[in-house]
Design a protein around this motif. Structure first.
Motif, mmCIF file in Angstrom:
data_model
loop_
_atom_site.group_PDB
_atom_site.id
_atom_site.type_symbol
_atom_site.label_atom_id
_atom_site.label_comp_id
_atom_site.label_asym_id
_atom_site.label_seq_id
_atom_site.Cartn_x
_atom_site.Cartn_y
_atom_site.Cartn_z
ATOM 1 N N SER A 93 0.746 -1.197 -0.108
ATOM 2 C CA SER A 93 0.081 0.017 0.140
ATOM 3 C C SER A 93 1.000 1.292 0.038
ATOM 4 C CB SER A 93 -0.908 -0.159 1.265
ATOM 5 O OG SER A 93 0.042 0.075 2.423
ATOM 6 N N TYR A 94 2.126 1.203 0.349
ATOM 7 C CA TYR A 94 2.797 2.419 0.495
ATOM 8 C C TYR A 94 3.845 2.723 -0.669
ATOM 9 C CZ TYR A 94 6.814 -0.792 0.657
ATOM 10 O OH TYR A 94 7.601 -1.690 0.095
ATOM 11 N N LEU A 95 3.646 1.688 -1.826
ATOM 12 C CA LEU A 95 4.608 1.864 -2.941
ATOM 13 C C LEU A 95 3.725 2.129 -4.206
ATOM 14 C CD1 LEU A 95 7.448 1.212 -4.071
ATOM 15 C CD2 LEU A 95 6.754 -1.143 -4.422
ATOM 16 N N ALA A 96 4.489 2.991 -5.233
ATOM 17 C CA ALA A 96 3.912 3.191 -6.399
ATOM 18 C C ALA A 96 4.911 2.872 -7.529
ATOM 19 C CB ALA A 96 3.579 4.729 -6.797
ATOM 20 N N ALA A 97 4.232 2.553 -8.887
ATOM 21 C CA ALA A 97 4.938 2.178 -9.783
ATOM 22 C C ALA A 97 4.758 3.186 -10.821
ATOM 23 C CB ALA A 97 4.442 0.713 -10.449
ATOM 24 N N ILE A 98 5.952 3.379 -11.624
ATOM 25 C CA ILE A 98 5.702 4.224 -13.081
ATOM 26 C C ILE A 98 5.857 3.282 -14.126
ATOM 27 C CG2 ILE A 98 6.859 5.930 -14.529
ATOM 28 C CD1 ILE A 98 8.346 6.969 -11.918
ATOM 29 N N ALA A 99 4.915 3.177 -14.699
ATOM 30 C CA ALA A 99 4.625 2.101 -15.791
ATOM 31 C C ALA A 99 3.577 2.751 -16.903
ATOM 32 C CB ALA A 99 4.244 0.871 -15.162
ATOM 33 N N PRO A 100 3.414 1.913 -17.854
ATOM 34 C CA PRO A 100 2.366 1.929 -19.043
ATOM 35 C C PRO A 100 1.107 1.691 -18.843
ATOM 36 C CG PRO A 100 4.391 0.726 -20.035
ATOM 37 C CD PRO A 100 4.637 0.817 -18.608
ATOM 38 N N LYS A 101 0.218 2.408 -19.092
ATOM 39 C CA LYS A 101 -1.096 1.771 -19.020
ATOM 40 C C LYS A 101 -1.632 0.317 -18.646
ATOM 41 C CE LYS A 101 -3.650 6.235 -19.394
ATOM 42 N NZ LYS A 101 -4.715 7.109 -20.417
ATOM 43 N N VAL A 102 -1.167 -0.286 -19.766
ATOM 44 C CA VAL A 102 -1.205 -1.649 -19.832
ATOM 45 C C VAL A 102 -0.967 -2.431 -18.519
ATOM 46 C CG1 VAL A 102 1.093 -2.133 -20.962
ATOM 47 C CG2 VAL A 102 -0.968 -3.828 -21.580
ATOM 48 N N ALA A 103 0.151 -1.947 -17.846
ATOM 49 C CA ALA A 103 0.536 -2.620 -16.747
ATOM 50 C C ALA A 103 -0.677 -2.474 -15.653
ATOM 51 C CB ALA A 103 1.713 -2.075 -16.243
ATOM 52 N N ALA A 104 -1.072 -1.136 -15.442
ATOM 53 C CA ALA A 104 -2.386 -1.205 -14.559
ATOM 54 C C ALA A 104 -3.414 -1.966 -14.885
ATOM 55 C CB ALA A 104 -2.887 0.434 -14.554
#
Length: 275
Positions: A143-154
């Motif tokens: 819950s504390y972590l975010a990722a930077i990635a393409p929409k396809v990953a979400a």
């Protein structure tokens, strides 16, 4: 049998997006956490073709990949330009203010650093792949972590995008090359771009002479990159991309350059994808 495509990173990465765009959905992804591993998968016959990022419109050339293509005798059979969109994604239900740490590929972090200046409490951590963090957030319920990635990953990993297109420069594209261990993909009538590698001697004007030959043969130089020849200090190899209208013009240039140059090699002949 499905075509096996080796990609750097995992499903949800930009390489995965290129594979989908270039080859369609009826393929099997061979996930590789490094470009060296990707090359090994090709050489060992565990993948039919590979996708490698080679240059970015902001960050420039990914220089080690030029050497990988040459040293492992790979053939460039195509290219693809992908507009890069960096999106900040989190576990479902989390908000931007809940995030204490962001993990992503160093290039993605670099391209989004202006955005994070507004959030000094967020720690930026380098990782091997953009999508790997997204997958880890889902699997470990972080819950504390975010990722930077393409929409396809979400979409793949069921995450919420809390900020989209966070890259500093919005017009951001990466050129990818399609590689395999054998050439002969296209008829000559469809080929209008080539990648070359050569070494010039130390005489004054040697490179200028080579470029003049290319110009005289109606070749358009679109890229030139120098790399040191490791075995010979202060000697450099040149990696060059050229485009042309007729294959015959390139054929003529090849014959001349082969005579003039040391260690001249065609790394690939393919179709120009520049829009």
């Amino acid at each position: 049998m499905k075509l096996k495509i080796a990609i750097q990173g995992i499903k949800g990465s930009n390489h995965h997006q290129v594979a989908k765009d270039y080859f369609g959905n009826d393929t099997e992804m061979v996930e590789c956490l490094s470009f060296d591993t990707l090359v090994d998968q090709l050489l060992e016959g565990k993948a039919d073709k590979g996708i490698m990022a080679i240059e970015n419109s902001i960050a420039g050339s990914i220089i080690p990949n030029y050497a990988l293509v040459y040293q492992n005798n790979l053939h460039i059979i195509g290219e693809y330009y992908l507009n890069i969109h960096h999106n900040l994604m989190v576990l479902k239900g989390q908000k931007l203010e809940d995030i204490r740490e962001v993990s992503s590929h160093p290039m993605a972090l670099l391209q989004c650093k202006e955005f994070f200046k507004k959030y000094p409490h967020i720690k930026l951590v380098e990782d091997v792949d953009t999508a790997e963090t997204a997958k880890r957030i889902q699997e470990q319920n972080l819950s504390y972590l975010a990722a930077i990635a393409p929409k396809v990953a979400a979409e793949l990993y069921g995450l919420d995008i809390v900020a989209d297109d966070i890259q500093t420069i919005k017009n951001n594209a990466t050129r990818f090359i399609i590689v395999k261990t054998k050439n002969k993909e296209l008829p000559k009538s469809e080929i209008n771009k080539a990648s070359l590698r050569f070494i010039t001697d130390h005489k004054r004007g040697s490179l200028a002479t080579v470029l003049n030959v290319m110009s005289d043969c109606n070749l358009n130089l679109t890229k030139i990159q120098s790399l040191p020849v490791i075995e010979t200090p202060w000697k450099y190899a040149f990696f060059v991309d050229v485009t042309f209208g007729e294959y015959q013009a390139f054929d003529k240039a090849k014959a001349l350059l082969n005579i003039m140059l040391e260690d001249f090699k065609v790394l690939g002949e393919y179709k120009n994808a520049m829009r």
